[in-house]
Design an enzyme around this catalytic site. Structure first.
Site, PDB file in Angstrom:
ATOM      1  N   ALA A 105       0.849  -1.184   0.000  1.00 59.63           N
ATOM      2  CA  ALA A 105       0.000   0.000   0.000  1.00 59.63           C
ATOM      3  C   ALA A 105       0.888   1.238   0.000  1.00 59.63           C
ATOM      4  O   ALA A 105       2.098   1.163   0.212  1.00 59.63           O
ATOM      5  CB  ALA A 105      -0.915  -0.013   1.222  1.00 59.63           C
ATOM      6  N   GLU A 161       3.896  -5.720   7.356  1.00 61.43           N
ATOM      7  CA  GLU A 161       3.227  -4.577   7.975  1.00 61.43           C
ATOM      8  C   GLU A 161       3.613  -4.345   9.428  1.00 61.43           C
ATOM      9  O   GLU A 161       3.578  -3.209   9.915  1.00 61.43           O
ATOM     10  CB  GLU A 161       1.703  -4.745   7.876  1.00 61.43           C
TER      11      GLU A 161
END
Length: 257
Positions: free
Chosen positions: A66, A134
């Site tokens: 992302a 992440e």
């Protein structure tokens, strides 16, 4: 189709959806996710598109994740909306009545790994690296990675990938069932080979079979088996069933529409 971050094209019954942000390693921002969602809607209705291949432009990444710069200052409410955008977009891939193949060439990290997980089949080049890093950013996967990854590779490996944030090289990804094929280079070519083989078959039967698997996996086994029988019966209402069985008995190739 006129998109800024997506290339959409159809050739020989294969739909190609290319994430086209090579300078950002095809990182997914809100615009890219929104355009990907729209491209999937177009592909769903495109009668010329029997199989879909999703890949990334530039040769360095499928999708490197992302867009962190866009996420850094998000509020909790904005983060929730962003996660739901990614999840609903990826759910479209799962729910499409067409087979979707991920052609991974380079990094498939974070949201890119989750995009690949949403696809039905994954092909990776030898140089590819796949992971969910992440936790190094103080968050965890939010585009359904915590749900799809353990269903594919098992909870032990999924939790290891989550907690260590390590990148899985293509050979190991194949070993643990994260990808179907590893090729020396140009995974799109292998994806096209698979797509061409799929296109020879009954699209209605493929769609019903995909639905039976997807929905049955969320059910208790006996319920899933019963659901399979119901969808199997639906197949007998189609022109493809009549053509396929007639062709078999007449000893000729089936001519599916």
């Amino acid at each position: 189709m006129n998109f800024e971050t997506i290339i959409y094209e159809v050739k020989d019954n294969i739909c190609y959806i290319t994430i086209n942000r090579p300078k950002a390693l095809n990182a997914l921002n809100v615009q890219a996710l929104t355009e990907l969602s729209k491209a999937l809607d177009v592909a769903a209705e495109d009668e010329n598109a029997k199989v879909i291949i999703i890949t990334g432009a530039g040769g360095r990444a499928f999708v490197a994740g992302a867009d962190i710069s866009a996420m850094q200052m998000m509020t909790a409410e904005e983060a929730y909306d962003y996660a739901r955008l990614g999840q609903t977009t990826y759910n479209k891939i799962q729910d499409l009545p067409k087979i979707v193949i991920a052609a991974i060439d380079g990094f498939a990290l974070g949201g890119g790994c989750e995009l690949a997980l949403a696809c039905d089949i994954r092909v990776a080049s030898e140089k590819s690296q796949i992971g969910i890093p992440e936790v190094t950013l103080g968050v965890f996967p939010g585009f359904a990675g915590t749900q799809r990854l353990p269903r594919l590779v098992g909870t032990g490996m999924a939790k290891e990938m989550l907690a260590t944030a390590r990148k899985i090289h293509a050979a190991e990804a194949k070993e643990i069932g994260l990808v179907n094929y590893v090729v020396p280079e140009n995974p799109v070519a292998k994806a096209e080979e698979l797509a061409a083989q799929i296109c020879k078959n009954s699209m209605s039967a493929v769609a019903l079979g995909k639905r039976a698997m997807n929905e049955g996996m969320e059910m208790e086994l006996k319920k899933g088996i019963e659901h399979e029988a119901a969808l199997f019966a639906v197949a007998f209402t189609t022109a493809d069933q009549r053509e396929g069985m007639t062709a078999f008995l007449e000893k000729r190739p089936a001519n599916f529409k």
